[in-house]
Design a protein around this motif. Structure first.
Motif, short mmCIF file in Angstrom:
data_model
loop_
_atom_site.label_atom_id
_atom_site.label_comp_id
_atom_site.label_asym_id
_atom_site.label_seq_id
_atom_site.Cartn_x
_atom_site.Cartn_y
_atom_site.Cartn_z
N LEU A 40 0.83 -1.21 0.00
CA LEU A 40 0.00 0.00 0.00
C LEU A 40 0.87 1.26 0.00
O LEU A 40 0.52 2.27 -0.62
CB LEU A 40 -0.92 0.00 1.23
CG LEU A 40 -1.82 -1.22 1.37
CD1 LEU A 40 -2.71 -1.09 2.59
CD2 LEU A 40 -2.67 -1.42 0.11
N ASP A 41 2.02 1.18 0.68
CA ASP A 41 2.93 2.33 0.68
C ASP A 41 3.45 2.59 -0.73
O ASP A 41 3.65 3.75 -1.13
CB ASP A 41 4.10 2.09 1.66
CG ASP A 41 3.64 2.15 3.12
OD1 ASP A 41 2.50 2.61 3.36
OD2 ASP A 41 4.40 1.71 3.99
N ALA A 42 3.67 1.51 -1.49
CA ALA A 42 4.13 1.68 -2.88
C ALA A 42 3.02 2.34 -3.72
O ALA A 42 3.28 3.24 -4.52
CB ALA A 42 4.51 0.33 -3.48
N PHE A 43 1.76 1.91 -3.52
CA PHE A 43 0.62 2.57 -4.22
C PHE A 43 0.62 4.06 -3.87
O PHE A 43 0.47 4.92 -4.73
CB PHE A 43 -0.73 2.00 -3.76
CG PHE A 43 -1.04 0.59 -4.21
CD1 PHE A 43 -0.29 -0.05 -5.18
CD2 PHE A 43 -2.13 -0.08 -3.66
CE1 PHE A 43 -0.60 -1.34 -5.59
CE2 PHE A 43 -2.45 -1.37 -4.07
CZ PHE A 43 -1.68 -2.00 -5.03
N HIS A 44 0.79 4.34 -2.56
CA HIS A 44 0.72 5.73 -2.09
C HIS A 44 1.83 6.57 -2.73
O HIS A 44 1.60 7.72 -3.13
CB HIS A 44 0.82 5.77 -0.56
CG HIS A 44 0.74 7.17 -0.02
ND1 HIS A 44 1.86 7.88 0.38
CD2 HIS A 44 -0.31 8.00 0.13
CE1 HIS A 44 1.49 9.07 0.76
NE2 HIS A 44 0.18 9.18 0.62
N ARG A 45 3.02 5.97 -2.85
CA ARG A 45 4.16 6.70 -3.43
C ARG A 45 3.83 7.13 -4.87
O ARG A 45 4.10 8.26 -5.28
CB ARG A 45 5.40 5.80 -3.41
CG ARG A 45 6.67 6.46 -3.90
CD ARG A 45 7.89 5.55 -3.74
NE ARG A 45 7.72 4.23 -4.34
CZ ARG A 45 7.78 3.98 -5.64
NH1 ARG A 45 7.99 4.94 -6.49
NH2 ARG A 45 7.63 2.74 -6.09
N VAL A 46 3.19 6.23 -5.64
CA VAL A 46 2.86 6.55 -7.03
C VAL A 46 1.79 7.65 -7.08
O VAL A 46 1.89 8.62 -7.85
CB VAL A 46 2.37 5.28 -7.78
CG1 VAL A 46 1.95 5.62 -9.21
CG2 VAL A 46 3.47 4.23 -7.80
N LEU A 47 0.76 7.53 -6.23
CA LEU A 47 -0.31 8.54 -6.21
C LEU A 47 0.24 9.90 -5.78
O LEU A 47 -0.09 10.94 -6.37
CB LEU A 47 -1.43 8.09 -5.25
CG LEU A 47 -2.29 6.92 -5.75
CD1 LEU A 47 -3.01 6.25 -4.60
CD2 LEU A 47 -3.29 7.40 -6.79
N GLN A 48 1.12 9.88 -4.76
CA GLN A 48 1.67 11.14 -4.26
C GLN A 48 2.55 11.80 -5.32
O GLN A 48 2.51 13.02 -5.53
CB GLN A 48 2.49 10.86 -2.98
CG GLN A 48 2.95 12.11 -2.27
CD GLN A 48 1.78 12.97 -1.82
OE1 GLN A 48 0.85 12.48 -1.17
NE2 GLN A 48 1.79 14.24 -2.19
N SER A 49 3.31 10.96 -6.01
CA SER A 49 4.20 11.48 -7.06
C SER A 49 3.37 12.18 -8.15
O SER A 49 3.76 13.24 -8.67
CB SER A 49 5.01 10.31 -7.62
OG SER A 49 5.70 10.68 -8.75
N ALA A 50 2.20 11.59 -8.48
CA ALA A 50 1.31 12.21 -9.48
C ALA A 50 0.80 13.56 -8.98
O ALA A 50 0.77 14.55 -9.71
CB ALA A 50 0.16 11.27 -9.81
N SER A 51 0.39 13.60 -7.71
CA SER A 51 -0.11 14.86 -7.13
C SER A 51 0.98 15.91 -7.17
O SER A 51 0.74 17.07 -7.53
CB SER A 51 -0.56 14.63 -5.68
OG SER A 51 -1.68 13.80 -5.68
N ASP A 52 2.22 15.51 -6.81
CA ASP A 52 3.35 16.45 -6.78
C ASP A 52 3.62 17.03 -8.18
O ASP A 52 4.17 18.12 -8.30
CB ASP A 52 4.62 15.76 -6.27
CG ASP A 52 4.50 15.36 -4.80
OD1 ASP A 52 3.56 15.85 -4.13
OD2 ASP A 52 5.31 14.54 -4.33
N ARG A 53 3.23 16.28 -9.20
CA ARG A 53 3.45 16.76 -10.57
C ARG A 53 2.22 17.47 -11.14
O ARG A 53 2.09 17.63 -12.36
CB ARG A 53 3.83 15.60 -11.48
CG ARG A 53 5.20 15.03 -11.14
CD ARG A 53 5.52 13.85 -11.99
NE ARG A 53 6.54 13.03 -11.34
CZ ARG A 53 7.33 12.18 -11.95
NH1 ARG A 53 7.22 12.03 -13.24
NH2 ARG A 53 8.21 11.48 -11.29
N GLY A 54 1.27 17.78 -10.27
CA GLY A 54 0.13 18.57 -10.70
C GLY A 54 -0.98 17.74 -11.36
O GLY A 54 -1.83 18.29 -12.07
N LEU A 55 -0.99 16.40 -11.10
CA LEU A 55 -2.00 15.55 -11.76
C LEU A 55 -3.15 15.16 -10.82
O LEU A 55 -3.95 14.29 -11.17
CB LEU A 55 -1.34 14.27 -12.29
CG LEU A 55 -0.23 14.46 -13.33
CD1 LEU A 55 0.44 13.12 -13.66
CD2 LEU A 55 -0.79 15.09 -14.61
N ALA A 56 -3.25 15.82 -9.66
CA ALA A 56 -4.23 15.39 -8.64
C ALA A 56 -5.66 15.36 -9.16
O ALA A 56 -6.46 14.52 -8.75
CB ALA A 56 -4.14 16.30 -7.42
#
Ligand code: NAP
Length: 288
Positions: free
Chosen positions: A260-276
């Protein structure tokens, strides 16, 4: 003419493939490192060869179904075996990577051996049944010529393409979808057990949701195909927030959160790049 097929490997899958061929009247020879497993097939009508070389000499076609490509390549490339295989056809159904398939096919070509690669997309008990899918890759003419006996192994006998690596590539691309569901359901089971939800109740909900999830998976593929990430019924931020709830439940109950932490890392990375505010399918760009 009925082909004589030699199988290298009488493990779980090799046994199922051999029995399916025997049941449909094909002559089979089996070689296995551990003789006792092949002997069980002798009682059903297979001839047991003492060596790979003997198996290759007896048959027109050598079907390889071993634990991995390294084992298969070492056995096939032994000089005496390579000589016995000259002019014959190898059908390699051992799981591997596209690069391994291409390398073995190149070796076979150099030694005047015909070669088809394949990937079995089913467990042994489905072999020979209408729902069984086996993908093949390599020369389409060779596949067409062999199709008759290959259909004894699977209801769905599909040529994936001329590039001999394609069956192995599709194997991994399909298996990861399966593992996604299997790993996901392990978390569902852990949460259900921790929260006193009977597993038969959980199973009922999983079954009811299956069509929705299947449609969602296809929707992701379609959106990536058409780069349609901007419109969405559920944003990456919505998924990220929902995942936070699951991670909190796991933390409360001491459930391992690694995946789940790996899923979170991918989702967070997308948010950080403005894709939220984009669709989940926009994560494909992060993963690639
Ligand atoms: P398995 O039951 O473990 O059989 C493995 C086979 O490889 C046996 O014949 C074994 O011989 C042989 N082997 C292992 N190490 C060897 C070595 N060093 N030298 C010679 N032979 C060796 O596995 P399986 O389920 O049949 O899987 C075979 C292939 O089918 C794998 O590539 C797997 O990914 C693929 N596959 C399996 C499934 C499935 O559901 N089982 C589904 C799709 C694809 P011994 O009997 O002497 O150990």
């Amino acid at each position: 003419m009925t082909q004589h097929i030699a199988l290298l490997g009488a493990g779980r899958m090799g046994t199922a493939l051999t029995l399916s061929l025997i049941e449909r009247g094909y002559k089979t020879t089996v070689w296995n490192r551990t003789r006792a497993r092949a002997d069980a097939l002798a009682r059903r009508g297979a001839y047991v060869a003492e060596s790979v070389v003997e198996a290759a000499k007896r048959a027109d076609i050598v079907l390889v179904i071993l634990n991995d490509y390294e084992t298969a390549a070492a056995l096939l490339k032994a000089p005496e075996a390579a000589a016995a295989l000259r002019g014959k056809l190898i059908v390699q159904l051992t799981s591997g990577t596209p690069a391994q398939a291409r390398a073995l096919a190149a070796w076979a070509r150099k030694h005047d051996i015909r070669y088809l690669d394949g990937a079995i997309m089913a467990p042994p008990d489905l072999i020979g049944k209408p729902d069984c899918l086996i993908l093949y890759a390599g020369a389409s003419g060779e596949f067409a010529e062999q199709r008759g006996w290959l259909e004894a192994l699977a209801g769905h006998t599909v040529h994936a393409g001329e590039d001999v690596g394609l069956a192995a590539a599709l194997d991994s691309a399909l298996l990861v979808n399966y593992w996604g569901a299997l790993f996901g359901v392990l978390y569902g089971v852990a949460v259900s057990q921790a929260e006193q939800i009977p597993l038969d109740v959980y199973a009922g909900h999983v079954r009811a949701l299956s069509p929705v999830i299947a449609d969602g998976v296809i929707d992701v593929i379609e959106r990536v195909r058409s780069s349609n990430f901007a419109t969405t019924p559920a944003t990456i931020e919505t998924h990220r927030a929902a995942l936070t709830h699951l991670r909190e439940i796991c933390a409360q109950h001491g459930i391992d959160r690694g995946i789940l932490d790996a899923f979170h890392r991918v989702l967070q990375s997308a948010s950080d790049r403005g894709l939220a505010q984009h669709d989940f399918s926009a994560l494909s760009g992060i993963i690639r």
